[in-house]
Design a protein around this motif. Structure first.
Motif, PDB file in Angstrom:
ATOM      1  N   UNK A 165     -17.442 -13.175 -35.690  1.00 58.22           N
ATOM      2  CA  UNK A 165     -16.971 -11.865 -36.141  1.00 58.22           C
ATOM      3  C   UNK A 165     -17.652 -10.747 -35.357  1.00 58.22           C
ATOM      4  N   UNK A 166     -18.959 -10.898 -35.117  1.00 61.56           N
ATOM      5  CA  UNK A 166     -19.696  -9.886 -34.360  1.00 61.56           C
ATOM      6  C   UNK A 166     -19.176  -9.795 -32.926  1.00 61.56           C
ATOM      7  N   UNK A 167     -18.921 -10.963 -32.328  1.00 59.54           N
ATOM      8  CA  UNK A 167     -18.414 -10.981 -30.957  1.00 59.54           C
ATOM      9  C   UNK A 167     -17.032 -10.335 -30.899  1.00 59.54           C
ATOM     10  N   UNK A 170     -17.380  -6.633 -31.347  1.00 56.53           N
ATOM     11  CA  UNK A 170     -17.972  -6.055 -30.146  1.00 56.53           C
ATOM     12  C   UNK A 170     -16.917  -5.882 -29.065  1.00 56.53           C
ATOM     13  N   UNK A 171     -16.089  -6.919 -28.895  1.00 52.88           N
ATOM     14  CA  UNK A 171     -15.027  -6.831 -27.899  1.00 52.88           C
ATOM     15  C   UNK A 171     -14.078  -5.683 -28.181  1.00 52.88           C
ATOM     16  N   UNK A 172     -13.726  -5.467 -29.494  1.00 56.22           N
ATOM     17  CA  UNK A 172     -12.837  -4.366 -29.866  1.00 56.22           C
ATOM     18  C   UNK A 172     -13.470  -3.023 -29.540  1.00 56.22           C
ATOM     19  N   UNK A 173     -14.767  -2.904 -29.831  1.00 59.05           N
ATOM     20  CA  UNK A 173     -15.474  -1.646 -29.555  1.00 59.05           C
ATOM     21  C   UNK A 173     -15.473  -1.354 -28.064  1.00 59.05           C
ATOM     22  N   UNK A 174     -15.768  -2.385 -27.254  1.00 58.59           N
ATOM     23  CA  UNK A 174     -15.814  -2.179 -25.804  1.00 58.59           C
ATOM     24  C   UNK A 174     -14.452  -1.768 -25.250  1.00 58.59           C
ATOM     25  N   UNK A 175     -13.404  -2.355 -25.798  1.00 58.24           N
ATOM     26  CA  UNK A 175     -12.064  -2.017 -25.301  1.00 58.24           C
ATOM     27  C   UNK A 175     -11.697  -0.570 -25.616  1.00 58.24           C
ATOM     28  N   UNK A 176     -12.238  -0.065 -26.729  1.00 58.14           N
ATOM     29  CA  UNK A 176     -11.940   1.312 -27.118  1.00 58.14           C
ATOM     30  C   UNK A 176     -12.843   2.329 -26.446  1.00 58.14           C
ATOM     31  N   UNK A 177     -13.993   1.851 -25.948  1.00 66.01           N
ATOM     32  CA  UNK A 177     -14.950   2.779 -25.352  1.00 66.01           C
ATOM     33  C   UNK A 177     -14.395   3.400 -24.078  1.00 66.01           C
ATOM     34  N   UNK A 178     -14.777   4.622 -23.865  1.00 65.40           N
ATOM     35  CA  UNK A 178     -14.379   5.286 -22.635  1.00 65.40           C
ATOM     36  C   UNK A 178     -15.287   4.868 -21.495  1.00 65.40           C
ATOM     37  N   UNK A 248     -29.545  -0.922 -22.478  1.00 67.14           N
ATOM     38  CA  UNK A 248     -30.662  -1.644 -23.077  1.00 67.14           C
ATOM     39  C   UNK A 248     -30.475  -3.140 -22.884  1.00 67.14           C
ATOM     40  N   UNK A 249     -31.591  -3.866 -22.917  1.00 66.18           N
ATOM     41  CA  UNK A 249     -31.525  -5.317 -22.755  1.00 66.18           C
ATOM     42  C   UNK A 249     -30.725  -5.950 -23.886  1.00 66.18           C
ATOM     43  N   UNK A 250     -30.900  -5.433 -25.100  1.00 64.96           N
ATOM     44  CA  UNK A 250     -30.161  -5.978 -26.248  1.00 64.96           C
ATOM     45  C   UNK A 250     -28.659  -5.766 -26.084  1.00 64.96           C
ATOM     46  N   UNK A 251     -28.277  -4.593 -25.584  1.00 62.43           N
ATOM     47  CA  UNK A 251     -26.858  -4.312 -25.363  1.00 62.43           C
ATOM     48  C   UNK A 251     -26.308  -5.172 -24.230  1.00 62.43           C
ATOM     49  N   UNK A 252     -27.148  -5.441 -23.224  1.00 64.04           N
ATOM     50  CA  UNK A 252     -26.724  -6.292 -22.105  1.00 64.04           C
ATOM     51  C   UNK A 252     -26.387  -7.692 -22.596  1.00 64.04           C
ATOM     52  N   UNK A 253     -27.210  -8.224 -23.503  1.00 65.55           N
ATOM     53  CA  UNK A 253     -26.949  -9.560 -24.049  1.00 65.55           C
ATOM     54  C   UNK A 253     -25.652  -9.559 -24.854  1.00 65.55           C
ATOM     55  N   UNK A 254     -25.484  -8.571 -25.715  1.00 63.06           N
ATOM     56  CA  UNK A 254     -24.274  -8.481 -26.538  1.00 63.06           C
ATOM     57  C   UNK A 254     -23.024  -8.414 -25.654  1.00 63.06           C
ATOM     58  N   UNK A 255     -23.090  -7.606 -24.601  1.00 64.85           N
ATOM     59  CA  UNK A 255     -21.949  -7.451 -23.706  1.00 64.85           C
ATOM     60  C   UNK A 255     -21.659  -8.755 -22.962  1.00 64.85           C
ATOM     61  N   UNK A 256     -22.719  -9.427 -22.480  1.00 61.93           N
ATOM     62  CA  UNK A 256     -22.541 -10.682 -21.741  1.00 61.93           C
ATOM     63  C   UNK A 256     -21.894 -11.747 -22.622  1.00 61.93           C
ATOM     64  N   UNK A 257     -22.327 -11.825 -23.873  1.00 64.87           N
ATOM     65  CA  UNK A 257     -21.757 -12.815 -24.794  1.00 64.87           C
ATOM     66  C   UNK A 257     -20.296 -12.486 -25.099  1.00 64.87           C
ATOM     67  N   UNK A 258     -20.009 -11.213 -25.345  1.00 70.48           N
ATOM     68  CA  UNK A 258     -18.643 -10.808 -25.693  1.00 70.48           C
ATOM     69  C   UNK A 258     -17.674 -11.033 -24.548  1.00 70.48           C
TER      70      UNK A 258
END
Length: 576
Positions: A165-167, A170-178, A248-258
C-alpha cells in the motif's frame, strides 16, 4: 603498529612521526626478506658445490619461502595500506610465486581487521546525512563485515521495507508531483544527476525524451522529479554536492523501491571508506617505488618504477566512490546480455557519496573459498566446474577489454564470487582502466596474432602498442608477448632464462600494466586450478575479431555513465 587499539584502523590523517615509523617498519621487514633470500642463494650454491642431493637444496628453499611468506603476511597485516594490496596480488600469482608464499598471502583476502561498529555507524550516518540507520535500512550487520580490505570495509544490509500500500501510494504521489529543473554544471554527467536526484537512468531518459544524455553540456537544463529537501552532507569531501537539489537518503530509498530500482529482496552491500586510508597509502607508495627502483637495477630488466607510478595514479581514483559507481554501472550495462553467467552489481540511485557506496548484494562465495565447496563432487565434475569458472572469469575480462576498453583493473580472487551453477560475480571497481580506441584495437590485433602464432605479426603489434625492447629479435619479443598477454606464456623472475632477463624492456605503456595484471590473474587462477591447457588469447579471439570489424566502435549510448575519469587530488577531509 599502524592499526591502533584492538586492531582498529586509526582515525584522521597520519602524522610525520607515524609516517617515519611506517617507513622504518617497511624497510626493516623488506631488507630482512631480501637479505634472507641472498643468504639462501649462497647456502644453496655451497650445497650444490659440495655435491649435496637436490632434495636437500629443495628443502632449504621450501623453508626459506615459508619464512618469507610469514614475514610478508605480518608486514601486510601490520601496516595495511598499499602493502595489503600488493600482498593480495602476489598471493594470487601461483604461476611463479612459490607455493608456501601464495598459501600464506591468500589469507589476506579475508583476514583484515575492520573498523569498530561505532566508527562504522558514525561514518554511515555522516555520509548519508541521517540520525538513525533505520531511516534507510531495515537492518545492517555492523558486527561482522562481509569484507574488509585496504581502503574500505563492506557490510550486508537490507533497505527499508515498505508495504504494498505504501509503495502504491508513493507511486501515485510521484506521478502527481511536478517536475523541477536541473541546470548542468561544468564536468557533470548524467550519472551524477541520477545520483543527486535519486533516479535511474531509464527514468531520467523518460523525463527528457529526445535529449542525448551522452552529450550533455554545462548550462543545459534537464527535468527531474521534485522529491524532497536534501539531507545528504553538502561538503565536497563527502556526501552530495551543495546546491539544494539533492534528496534525502530516506526519500531516495522510497523512490528506488517504488520505481523498481532497488533489488527485489532489498539486500544491499554498504561499502564504507576508512578515514585515513588515502594519506597512508600515498606514503606507502613512496617506499614501494624505492624498492621497485632497486629491483629494476639489480634483479629484473623491467621498468617497475613506471608500473608503481601508474598504480599511484589509479589508487588515488579509488577514493572517489562516485567514480567507482559510475564505472560499475557502466560495465553492468555492457555485460547485461550475459548476466545469467556473469553478474556485476549496480549502485542504488541517491545512496552514493565520495566515501560511501550502497549497491546490489551478490550471492556467492569468494573464489578463495570455492575449492572447499567442490570437494564433494566427483573428479570429473570438479574439473568441469573449475574450467567453467575460469572460462567465465576470463570471458568477463575479455569482453570488457576488447568490447568497450573499460575494465576492472584490480582483479584478485577475493573480488570474484562463485554462485550456484558456476555463476560469476565481479566486485570492486575502484581501480579501473579505460583504453583508448587505438589501444583497444591494437590489443585486439595482438590477441589474434598470438591466437595464430604469427611471430612476425606479434612483434610488429607490440611495437604498435608502444612496447620497446633492447633486443628486437622477433622470437624473443614473441616469447615476451605470450608471457605478458596470454595465459599460455610464463613470466618467472626467478628463472635466469626468462625473456625479461635476456632483454630489457625499455618502454612499456602505463595503461598496458593493467591489461598485464588481468592476464597474470587468469594465469594464476589456471595454475591454482591445475588447468594447463587454457589460453586467454584463444578464448578472446572472437571478441578481438568483433573489435576489428569496420562497423564496430566502443562508443555506446550508455557511455554517459563514465564522465572523464580524472585523477583526484587529495580530498579535504572533514574536521581536519
Amino acid at each position: 603498529s599502524a592499526m591502533g587499539v584492538d586492531g582498529e584502523a586509526p582515525a584522521g590523517q597520519i602524522g610525520p612521526l607515524s609516517n617515519i615509523s611506517r617507513t622504518a617498519q617497511f624497510w626493516a621487514k623488506a631488507t630482512g626478506i631480501y637479505g634472507s633470500y641472498k643468504v639462501t642463494q649462497l647456502k644453496a650454491l655451497l650445497l650444490k658445490l659440495g655435491g649435496k642431493p637436490n632434495e636437500e637444496i629443495e628443502k632449504l628453499w621450501k623453508e626459506q619461502h615459508q619464512y618469507a611468506g610469514d614475514q610478508m603476511y605480518d608486514l601486510c597485516i601490520m601496516l595495511r595500506g598499499f602493502y595489503l594490496k600488493a600482498g593480495q596480488f602476489i598471493g594470487s600469482r601461483g604461476d611463479f610465486v612459490p607455493e608456501p608464499i601464495c598459501r600464506k598471502l591468500t589469507l589476506l583476502c579475508d583476514k583484515v581487521p575492520p573498523m569498530s561498529e561505532a566508527r562504522a555507524t558514525e561514518a554511515i550516518k555522516r555520509e548519508l546525512g541521517i540520525t538513525d540507520l533505520r531511516e534507510v535500512f531495515e537492518w545492517i550487520d555492523l558486527a561482522k563485515p562481509i569484507g574488509s580490505a585496504s581502503i574500505a570495509q563492506v557490510h550486508k544490509a537490507q533497505l527499508r521495507r515498505f508495504s504494498r500500500e505504501e509503495v502504491r501510494n508513493t507511486g501515485k504521489v510521484y506521478r502527481k508531483q511536478q517536475l523541477q529543473q536541473h541546470v548542468m554544471r561544468q564536468g557533470e554527467g548524467a550519472w551524477e544527476v541520477c545520483n543527486l536526484h535519486a533516479v535511474s537512468l531509464e527514468e531520467l531518459q523518460k523525463l527528457n525524451k529526445g535529449v542525448n544524455l551522452d552529450a550533455l553540456s554545462a548550462g543545459q537544463v534537464l527535468s527531474v522529479p521534485q522529491l524532497s529537501t536534501p539531507s545528504h552532507s553538502s561538503s565536497g569531501a563527502g556526501g552530495k554536492q551543495a546546491g539544494g537539489s539533492g534528496v534525502s537518503a530516506a526519500e531516495a530509498v522510497r523512490h528506488a523501491v517504488a520505481h523498481g530500482d532497488a533489488p527485489s529482496d532489498g539486500l544491499v552491500a554498504v561499502k564504507i571508506q576508512y578515514p585515513d586510508a588515502l594519506p597512508m597509502m600515498t606514503a606507502d607508495l613512496g617506499n614501494i617505488r624505492a624498492a621497485a627502483f632497486y629491483l629494476s637495477k639489480t634483479e629484473l630488466k623491467f621498468d617497475l618504477v613506471s608500473a608503481v607510478d601508474e598504480l599511484n595514479k589509479q589508487i588515488r581514483l579509488e577514493f572517489d566512490f562516485t567514480r567507482e559507481a559510475r564505472v560499475m554501472d557502466t560495465i553492468a550495462h555492457h555485460l547485461r546480455g550475459i548476466r545469467q553467467r556473469i553478474e556485476i552489481p549496480r549502485s542504488i540511485p541517491g545512496l552514493v557519496t565520495r566515501r560511501l557506496l550502497v549497491m546490489q548484494f551478490l550471492e556467492g562465495v569468494p573464489l578463495t573459498e570455492a575449492g572447499s565447496k567442490l570437494r564433494d563432487l566427483s573428479q570429473m565434475k570438479r574439473d568441469a566446474a573449475k574450467k567453467r569458472i575460469l572460462h567465465r572469469v576470463s570471458e568477463a575480462y575479455g569482453r570488457m577489454i576488447l568490447g568497450e576498453g573499460l575494465f576492472q583493473a584490480d582483479g584478485h580472487p577475493g573480488n570474484i564470487l562463485v554462485a550456484q551453477g558456476a555463476r560469476i560475480g565481479l566486485l570492486d571497481y575502484g581501480q579501473s582502466k579505460q583504453l583508448s580506441e587505438q589501444q583497444r584495437k591494437a590489443f585486439a590485433r595482438l590477441v589474434l596474432a598470438m591466437h595464430k602464432g604469427n611471430a612476425a605479426k606479434i612483434s610488429e603489434v607490440l611495437g604498435e602498442l608502444g612496447v620497446v625492447t633492447e633486443n628486437a629479435d622477433a622470437s624473443l619479443r614473441t616469447e615476451m608477448a605470450y608471457g605478458m598477454f596470454d595465459t599460455r606464456g610464463k613470466v618467472d623472475p626467478f628463472d635466469p632464462n626468462t625473456p625479461i632477463k635476456r632483454s630489457a624492456i625499455s618502454r612499456f605503456p602505463p595503461d598496458l600494466f593493467f591489461v598485464l595484471r588481468v592476464v597474470q590473474l587468469l594465469r594464476g587462477l589456471a595454475q591454482g586450478m591445475g588447468i594447463s591447457d587454457f589460453s586467454s588469447a584463444d578464448q578472446w579471439a572472437p571478441f578481438a575479431r568483433e573489435a576489428l570489424r569496420p562497423q564496430h566502435t566502443a562508443f555506446n549510448p550508455w557511455h554517459f555513465l563514465t564522465a572523464p575519469l580524472k585523477v583526484l587530488p587529495l580530498p579535504a577531509w572533514r574536521n581536519g
